[in-house]
Design an enzyme around this catalytic site. Structure first.
Site, PDB file in Angstrom:
ATOM      1  N   GLU A   1     -10.679   6.561   4.602  1.00 45.64           N
ATOM      2  CA  GLU A   1      -9.676   5.936   5.473  1.00 45.64           C
ATOM      3  C   GLU A   1      -9.816   6.407   6.920  1.00 45.64           C
ATOM      4  OE1 GLU A   1      -6.472   5.971   1.833  1.00 45.64           O
ATOM      5  OE2 GLU A   1      -5.879   5.012   3.695  1.00 45.64           O
TER       6      GLU A   1
ATOM      7  N   ASP B   1       0.853  -1.175   0.000  1.00 46.96           N
ATOM      8  CA  ASP B   1       0.000   0.000   0.000  1.00 46.96           C
ATOM      9  C   ASP B   1       0.897   1.236   0.000  1.00 46.96           C
ATOM     10  OD1 ASP B   1      -3.224   0.488   1.620  1.00 46.96           O
ATOM     11  OD2 ASP B   1      -2.135   1.755   0.221  1.00 46.96           O
TER      12      ASP B   1
HETATM   13  C1  GLC Z   1      -4.374   4.323   0.043  1.00 44.88           C
HETATM   14  C2  GLC Z   1      -5.229   3.118   0.293  1.00 44.88           C
HETATM   15  C3  GLC Z   1      -5.270   2.140  -0.852  1.00 44.88           C
HETATM   16  C4  GLC Z   1      -5.057   2.870  -2.169  1.00 44.88           C
HETATM   17  C5  GLC Z   1      -3.671   3.478  -2.147  1.00 44.88           C
HETATM   18  C6  GLC Z   1      -3.389   4.288  -3.422  1.00 44.88           C
HETATM   19  O1  GLC Z   1      -3.725   4.723   1.224  1.00 44.88           O
HETATM   20  O2  GLC Z   1      -4.999   2.381   1.489  1.00 44.88           O
HETATM   21  O3  GLC Z   1      -6.530   1.469  -0.806  1.00 44.88           O
HETATM   22  O4  GLC Z   1      -5.189   1.967  -3.254  1.00 44.88           O
HETATM   23  O5  GLC Z   1      -3.438   4.303  -1.020  1.00 44.88           O
HETATM   24  O6  GLC Z   1      -4.233   5.414  -3.483  1.00 44.88           O
END
Ligand code: GLC
Length: 611
Positions: free
Chosen positions: A501, A296
């Site tokens: 988030e 991530d």
């Molecule tokens: C974010 C998320 C993830 C996403 C990534 C790119 O923090 O946790 O789901 O795909 O970053 O945006």
């Protein structure tokens, strides 16, 4: 080992490097290219950087394997599909200009339609799609989303989220199709929608240039953390981890998902990004996942608390755990330096790097990226296409859950009368496309206001009622506003404002933003239907008696017509709760099947018209 066997007779006969031969087998091409690559080129393939720092010179110096748009990262405000294609193709041109000409793969979050892009169709978030219980619908949504993503020249999405959210306090609960793992498993049908029909047993596959590579995320247990705290700790037996949070990955892999993103969260105190047993042993060996595992955003940095300390050790932990591509997204020089020193000291072995690069190349070859590295400009009109908006409208209709209709069985308020002489539409969410869409829309967190093209619920109601019907709209009516004004009924649209988030983590789960006052001020004076816009169930029991009707609309997206279609009876209510609707927040966590289960509305509940 079936399907990957390599025989000399298949070797390429002419002088073109074998990896460039589209008729050679994928595994032969991978093997041929791998042996031609320098260590710097291999490490580069493992790096994904953010588009805002990408340019031709760093692409050609570091050989990046991938570039991404983080949430809200766009070439320009309200960028057109052509602006997107020009940007992505510009990066690709630089990549193809390197020694071996390995194409980069551009990735973006398209979690409810192509949500970064102005004018794209925004579908209901997953919590609403789970209420449809319609795998075929989500498959069609996947296919439409793929076309809109390709309409901007992008071949790769970080979707679907197949989290099983077990605590609605989690700020990402709306990204989950529901609390029941079997429901989430059914909804993995979105993967063959995005990627096209799978080519075989678990082999990563993207069927055509009208499809995109998908990502099942976030492996594993992201939706099971204590108190729903984002990126926190999932405490459960291994058996429960598998039966609740991992089973969706069985289906995703069987359906040929190309990549899997690892969760920020921990399992029993160990960060998933450093969990070698679950990633390398379980996911790659036991479940035979053949695509690539991606971290991530700054996932390696977040292995430690505070983030980023002892980074080189985190690189060692993450890469050795089985991470193949690292969403760095900015400190690529530090990552590269760490890799060189860890390989030098044999803290990371070359065979681990080769496994990572092999997987990345396998996905790129399989999806035709070497043959079709550039945008198909004929697809630009797919972004926001009417057929997709019609599909989104269908999805909105099917996602609505009728929780109450009538203060007593003989007097249901819905369906509403289209010919009423005078009606009130009230609430902060009645005429706000941004509130309707929720987080991950145009920007990472989303925003209230007129953020993109679409139809608000007020606009939808206005185009549904008769021409003679007088509509009064008031976003925040006071206690006297609705009194003795001759309103036949009121539609009160309130709920949560956009979040994403950890910003959305919330323990009290009450209706925010003055919504309670609006309900009280309106429903005390005129019969009312409350339409709740939220990423999860909220506390409604104390106010239920004052409502004549209550509809859970979740986060419906741009097509507000789907709400009016059902409120006025042109279509039936058919949504069934994808989540338990609690009475009080202190009951949580409370999920279907729990011994102690005393919901206001149980999992699977949903009324329909009794005509
Ligand atoms: C974010 C998320 C993830 C996403 C990534 C790119 O923090 O946790 O789901 O795909 O970053 O945006």
């Amino acid at each position: 080992m079936c399907c990957w066997s390599i025989t000399a007779s298949m070797a390429n006969s002419n002088d073109m490097p074998l990896y460039k031969d589209p008729h050679a087998s994928v595994e032969l091409r991978v093997a041929d290219l791998l042996k031609r690559m320098t260590l710097k080129e291999k490490i580069g393939q493992m790096i994904q950087i953010e588009r805002s720092i990408a340019n031709s010179s760093n692409i050609q110096e570091y050989f990046f394997g991938s570039i991404l748009s983080g949430g809200g990262s766009v070439p320009a405000e309200n960028a057109s599909p052509t602006d997107w294609m020009d940007m992505v193709d510009g990066f690709q041109k630089a990549a193809l200009g390197t020694r071996l000409g390995i194409p980069l793969i551009y990735g973006i979050d398209a979690v409810h339609g192509h949500n970064n892009v102005y004018g794209a169709t925004i579908f209901p978030h997953n919590v609403g799609l789970g209420c449809t219980r319609d795998p075929d619908l989500v498959k069609r949504i996947g296919a439409a989303t793929a076309l809109e993503v390709r309409g901007t020249g992008i071949p790769y999405v970080f979707a679907p989220c197949i989290a099983v959210c077990r605590h609605p306090s989690w700020g990402r609960c709306y990204e989950s199709y529901g609390e029941d793992p079997d429901l989430v498993r059914k909804m993995t049908e979105v993967i063959p929608g995005l990627q096209g029909e799978p080519s075989g047993l678990g082999i990563p596959s993207v069927a055509s240039q009208l499809n995109v590579a998908a990502t099942a995320k976030h492996f594993v247990g992201d939706g099971g953390t204590v108190n729903g705290i984002d990126e926190n700790n999932t405490v459960s037996s291994y058996k429960r981890l598998v039966s609740t949070h991992m089973v969706g990955y069985f289906d995703a892999i069987a359906k040929g998902v190309s990549t899997i993103m690892v969760s920020y969260s921990s399992w029993k105190g160990k960060r998933m990004h450093s969990n070698r047993i679950l990633i390398s042993h379980v996911l790659k060996k036991q479940l035979q996942f053949k695509g690539f595992v991606i971290s991530d955003w700054e996932g390696l940095d977040r292995i430690t608390t505070p983030w980023g300390v002892n980074y080189t050790n985190s690189v060692q932990l993450g890469v050795n755990a089985g991470l193949d591509m690292i969403m760095v997204p900015f400190n690529y020089t530090t990552f590269q330096e760490s890799m060189f020193s860890l390989l030098e000291s044999k803290s990371i072995l070359m065979k681990r790097v080769n496994d990572a690069v092999r997987r990345i190349l396998r996905v790129k070859f399989t999806m035709g990226l070497f043959e079709y590295p550039y945008a198909d400009r004929s697809l630009a009109s797919m972004v926001g296409a009417q057929a997709h908006r019609d599909l989104a409208r269908e999805a909105v209709r099917k996602s609505l859950v009728l929780l109450k209709n009538g203060k007593s069985s003989h007097s249901p308020l819905l369906p509403l009368d289209k010919k009423a002489s005078k009606i009130l539409v009230a609430g902060s969410h009645a005429n706000d496309i941004g509130n309707q869409c929720g987080g991950w829309t145009i920007t990472w967190q989303g925003n209230s206001g007129n953020i993109t093209k679409g139809t608000t619920i007020l606009e939808a109601i206005s185009s549904t009622v008769s021409k003679e019907t007088k509509i009064v709209f008031e976003a925040a009516p006071n206690a006297n506003f609705a009194k003795d004004k001759g309103f036949a009924y009121a539609v009160v649209v309130v709920g949560e404002i956009p979040y994403a988030e950890y910003v959305g983590d919330n323990l009290n789960l009450t209706i925010p933003e003055g919504g309670i006052e609006t309900i009280q001020n309106v429903c005390s004076s005129v019969q009312c239907v409350v339409v709740l816009i939220s990423g999860r169930p909220l506390v409604v029991e104390p106010y239920l008696s004052m409502m004549d009707a209550l509809v859970a609309a979740w986060l419906p997206g741009t097509e507000g017509n789907g709400v009016s279609d059902v409120l006025f009876g042109d279509y039936p209510f058919q949504g069934k709760l994808s989540r338990t609707w609690f009475r009080r927040a202190d009951q949580l966590p409370m999920n279907v099947g729990d011994k102690k289960y005393d919901p206001l509305f149980p999992y699977g509940f949903g009324l329909s018209y009794s005509y």
